[in-house]
Design an enzyme around this catalytic site. Structure first.
Site, short mmCIF file in Angstrom:
data_model
loop_
_atom_site.label_atom_id
_atom_site.label_comp_id
_atom_site.label_asym_id
_atom_site.label_seq_id
_atom_site.Cartn_x
_atom_site.Cartn_y
_atom_site.Cartn_z
N SER A 27 0.85 -1.20 0.00
CA SER A 27 0.00 0.00 0.00
C SER A 27 0.88 1.24 0.00
CB SER A 27 -0.87 0.02 1.26
OG SER A 27 -0.09 0.37 2.39
N ASP A 28 0.34 2.35 -0.48
CA ASP A 28 1.03 3.61 -0.26
C ASP A 28 0.99 3.87 1.25
OD1 ASP A 28 2.38 5.99 -0.53
OD2 ASP A 28 1.22 6.63 -2.26
N CYS A 29 1.89 4.73 1.72
CA CYS A 29 2.13 4.75 3.16
C CYS A 29 0.93 5.28 3.93
CB CYS A 29 3.43 5.48 3.45
SG CYS A 29 4.76 4.48 2.73
N SER A 64 -2.00 4.15 3.62
CA SER A 64 -3.26 4.24 2.86
C SER A 64 -4.32 3.25 3.33
CB SER A 64 -3.02 4.15 1.35
OG SER A 64 -2.63 2.88 0.96
#
Ligand SMILES: *[C@@H]1O[C@H](CO)[C@@H](O)[C@H](O)[C@H]1NC(C)=O
Ligand SMILES: *[C@@H]1O[C@H](CO)[C@@H](O)[C@H](O)[C@H]1NC(C)=O
Ligand SMILES: *[C@@H]1O[C@H](CO)[C@@H](O)[C@H](O)[C@H]1NC(C)=O
Ligand SMILES: *[C@@H]1O[C@H](CO)[C@@H](O)[C@H](O)[C@H]1NC(C)=O
Length: 779
Positions: free
Chosen positions: A302-304, A306
């Site tokens: 995941s993006d940080c 997210s």
């Protein structure tokens, strides 16, 4: 663990006393003490580990992963769902930080990388958008390879991880996007080629074993992510409304190339929603497309934070546990952040997700670490084990950084007698502007600490006597010192102006509102040009494009260069181009729009295609037919290149399967769209386009040959789009033959409104420069 770790930027808050203590300890240690890499299965240090199946290198990776997962408790498993993975000391597994970055050089954004006395910096290549402007795939791959060598070298001394969350392969869809600088531009073909070359450069081992990774790359941010923070639109809550056609022919192709063609080890899902669903919790986008259709061999991250964003900002789920469960069930393997670590246990207890789903996720993570050799014992005894600090910032890598900047720089305007400047007639130079003596600005974002900087002023002053004036009070240029700048310009033989932006104007979480040069920069440029006696070179240092129509039309401004964010050696490369030691050949990887464009187009409108009913003009050279300041592919040289067509067919006839529904005659008359590309028979058809390219001028130069095509106007197909490009280097009067293999299905198809890729029957127009060739496709 070296004390030097404590001095890194990420530990800036550590107390002064710790630093002092550390300093004392470091001094008192013998100088040959080295920090060591993190790895599991240290059998020589702990012989009992030899009995664990996951440590047996002779077993198949899958069996090793199964063995390892089988030994873990649920709590331990949950510790491997997050980017700061816990260690399990009873199994000899150390804690591991998954988050390292290497967008254009090893970077300490993220925490997996630290610089230290031992490795104080790493080679900082130009920001991606400038390297993309080189249109040179072998250069891109060479940079990836240099970066992975430096990364491995830093890993070997405990200063980096093995999993790097680069490159960014989002499409630079809107000129205001603050992260456009990180991308290869607006074109899906170029972005795909960039992605493949860079990922291969990072990942491929010298032995060529596809089961081994030098380092693991990650293509991000999946998908349709290219709004950060514009007016009241923020990436955490933005719902990108994307139609299937744009999805399939603009946003997805670079990701597909990453997975299918480059065999990337990871894909990162984005913050935004796509059509009402968070990308990190969308089973169709993750399990469906990435894992099943494209067959990712690796992990989805995941993006940080997210996963947390899904719950906290988007309120997509009622509870944190639900957000964690939904993302894992959608196919997410690793959470950048700690949210899943905090809530997965409760999610399992509540029956929202079961242990076998967690097993699946961590198995993908472990399998990637296996390919990296993390479970093979001491890395010093393995491939790349001899890399170390001597391999970081090597002379060759720093020279490659200079070469990359030279190859990317784009010459946009050059009046007769302006560039290159001749040091025999130009004895004094004024170097003016807020970027004239730039250091950190040159390396853009997702940067590390460079080996060193050569600023534009330093680069230019090495050849002629140069006098500097910043011209503006700061980058935003609320105040310009017109008097001193114009006086300086009037007193020298030539002027170089270095204008543009830095990260205070375009960056992650910071989109622009307009396309004008900041504050009084335009006024400064105009006044300085007016006062100058000789040539005036305007160099724009930036990630995105500008409306510089004023400069294009100003006769006193004799040359314009776009230098991107040119990296640590930017000043050397700029001087090489300005004094003609290097003949520029870069081409714009994105459209430069007029200011009026952004006044009528909301950044949040994701549509690529124009809409006549609302006056929406469409986006990028593929769909926008309006006025531009500079166009995609623009870029001049100090020499002249001619093209001549040698060979291309006028007619391509397709054969259809016996069973194809298009065998019935009404198929063609319904519309002019032919067979689907998924069925093989018609897709096999290939032909070659051959061109002669000649350097008609009197100096050596590199030239990118673009093969564009305009498909028949069906299904709102692009005005034109890039099929292939190839860069050639030619001496004066030299010529070469460039051959492009064109696959009818892959290259001459269009995507219809519901996402089917079909061969467009009828007339296709091929373009190479001003050459046009018409080609007919029939069944
Ligand atoms: C765990 O959950 C997955 C996904 O819902 C399901 O397919 C699988 O059958 C479950 N496994 C067990 C052992 O209950
Ligand atoms: C230019 O920048 C360099 C590096 O920061 C600095 O050492 C130098 O003094 C600057 N030159 C001038 C003229 O300000
Ligand atoms: C941008 O440049 C200005 C000086 O021109 C400087 O004050 C500012 O710190 C820079 N910002 C960043 C983020 O680099
Ligand atoms: C592409 O880049 C490589 C690596 O720097 C270089 O050797 C080659 O000459 C470049 N190609 C062209 C056509 O400029």
């Amino acid at each position: 663990m070296g004390c030097s770790r404590q001095t890194s930027r990420n530990r800036a808050l550590s107390s002064v006393s710790t630093l002092v203590l550390c300093f004392v300890l470091c001094i008192s240690e013998p100088s040959n003490v080295k920090s060591s890499p993190v790895f599991a299965c240290d059998v020589s240090g702990n012989p009992s580990l030899a009995g664990f199946g996951f440590c047996i290198t002779g077993l198949k990776a899958e069996a090793r992963v199964t063995d390892l997962v089988g030994r873990l408790t649920l709590e331990e498993k949950i510790g491997f769902l997050v980017s700061q993975a816990n260690g399990v000391s009873r199994l000899g597994i150390p804690a591991y930080s998954w988050w390292s970055e290497a967008l254009h050089g090893v970077s300490n954004q993220g925490g997996g990388v630290k610089f230290s006395d031992q490795v104080p910096g790493a080679t900082s290549f130009p920001q991606v958008i400038l390297t993309a402007a080189s249109f040179n795939e072998s250069l891109i791959q060479a940079i990836g390879k240099a970066v992975s060598t430096e990364a491995r070298a830093m890993y070997n001394v405990g200063l980096a991880g093995l999993t790097f969350w680069s490159p960014n392969v989002n499409i630079f869809r809107d000129p205001r996007w603050g992260r456009g600088q990180e991308t290869p531009g607006e074109d899906p073909t170029l972005t795909s080629k960039y992605a493949v070359a860079y990922v291969k450069g990072l990942q491929e081992t010298d032995g060529g074993d596809p089961n081994r990774l030098k380092v693991a790359a990650c293509c991000k941010h999946y998908t349709a992510y290219d709004v950060d923070n514009w007016k009241d639109v923020h990436r955490f809550t933005f719902n990108a409304v994307v139609n299937q056609q744009d999805m399939d022919d603009t946003f997805q192709p670079p990701f597909k190339s990453c997975v299918v063609d480059a065999n990337v080890a990871s894909v990162m899902c984005s913050y935004n929603q796509v059509n009402g669903k968070p990308t990190c919790a969308d089973p169709d986008l993750l399990s469906g497309v990435i894992r099943r259709q494209w067959k990712l061999n690796g992990y989805i991250v995941s993006d940080c934070d997210s996963v947390e964003v899904v719950y906290k900002n988007q309120h997509y789920t009622k509870t944190p546990e639900e957000a964690v469960a939904k993302s894992i069930l959608a196919g997410l393997d690793l959470d950048c952040g700690s949210f899943s670590g905090q809530h997965a246990m409760e999610a399992v207890k509540a029956g929202l997700v079961n242990e076998s789903a967690i097993d699946k996720a961590i198995s993908n993570n472990f399998a990637t670490l296996m390919r990296l050799g993390f479970f093979d014992g001491d890395p010093k005894k393995q491939l790349y084990g001899d890399l170390g600090p001597k391999d970081v910032c090597s002379v060759e890598n720093q020279e490659l950084a200079r070469e990359a900047a030279r190859q990317g720089i784009v010459l946009l305007k050059n009046s007769a007698g302006s560039l290159p400047l001749s040091p025999s007639s130009i004895k004094t130079l004024a170097v003016i502007g807020p970027n004239a003596n730039a250091t950190v600005t040159m390396i853009g974002n997702y940067n590390g600490t460079p080996c060193k900087y050569t600023t534009p002023l330093q680069g230019l002053a090495a050849t002629v006597s140069a006098t500097y004036h910043p011209g503006c009070s700061n980058m935003a240029c609320a105040e310009a010192d017109l008097d001193s700048a114009t006086a300086l310009a009037a007193s020298t033989d030539a002027v170089v102006l270095l204008m543009g932006t830095n990260l205070s104007i375009e960056n992650e979480d910071l989109d622009r509102l307009d396309l004008n040069l900041p504050g009084k920069q335009q006024e400064l440029v105009t006044q300085v040009a007016k006062a100058a006696k000789g040539p005036v070179v305007l160099a724009i240092m930036s990630g995105g494009g500008f409306d510089i129509t004023f400069a294009k039309n100003d006769e006193k401004i004799t040359s314009i260069l776009w230098v991107g964010f040119p990296g640590e050696a930017g000043g050397l490369a700029i001087a090489d181009v300005i004094f003609g030691r290097y003949n520029p050949g870069g081409k714009l990887p994105m459209t430069w729009y007029p200011q009026s464009y952004v006044e009528k187009v909301p950044m949040s409108n994701m549509n690529m295609r124009p809409d006549e009913s609302t006056g929406y003009p469409g986006r990028t050279y593929r769909f926008y037919a309006g006025e531009t300041v500079y166009a995609f592919g623009d870029g001049m040289s100090y020499t002249q290149f001619d093209h001549r067509l040698i060979r291309a067919p006028r007619l391509v006839s397709l054969r259809l399967d016996e069973s194809h529904h298009c065998r019935s005659s009404e198929c063609q008359s319904l519309d002019s769209i032919g067979p689907h590309c998924e069925s093989a028979a018609e897709g096999g058809s290939e032909f070659e386009v051959q061109l002669n390219v000649r350097n008609a001028g009197d100096r050596e130069g590199s030239h990118t040959v673009f093969l564009f095509t305009t498909p028949p106007a069906v299904h709102r197909s692009p005005i034109k789009h890039l099929l292939r490009f190839e860069k050639v280097r030619l001496g004066k009067n030299e010529e070469a033959v460039v051959k492009f293999k064109v696959n009818v299905c892959k290259d001459l198809s269009v995507v219809d409104e519901i996402g089917n890729r079909k061969i467009a029957l009828g007339e296709h127009l091929l373009h190479v420069g001003s050459l046009k060739h018409s080609l007919n496709i029939r069944v």
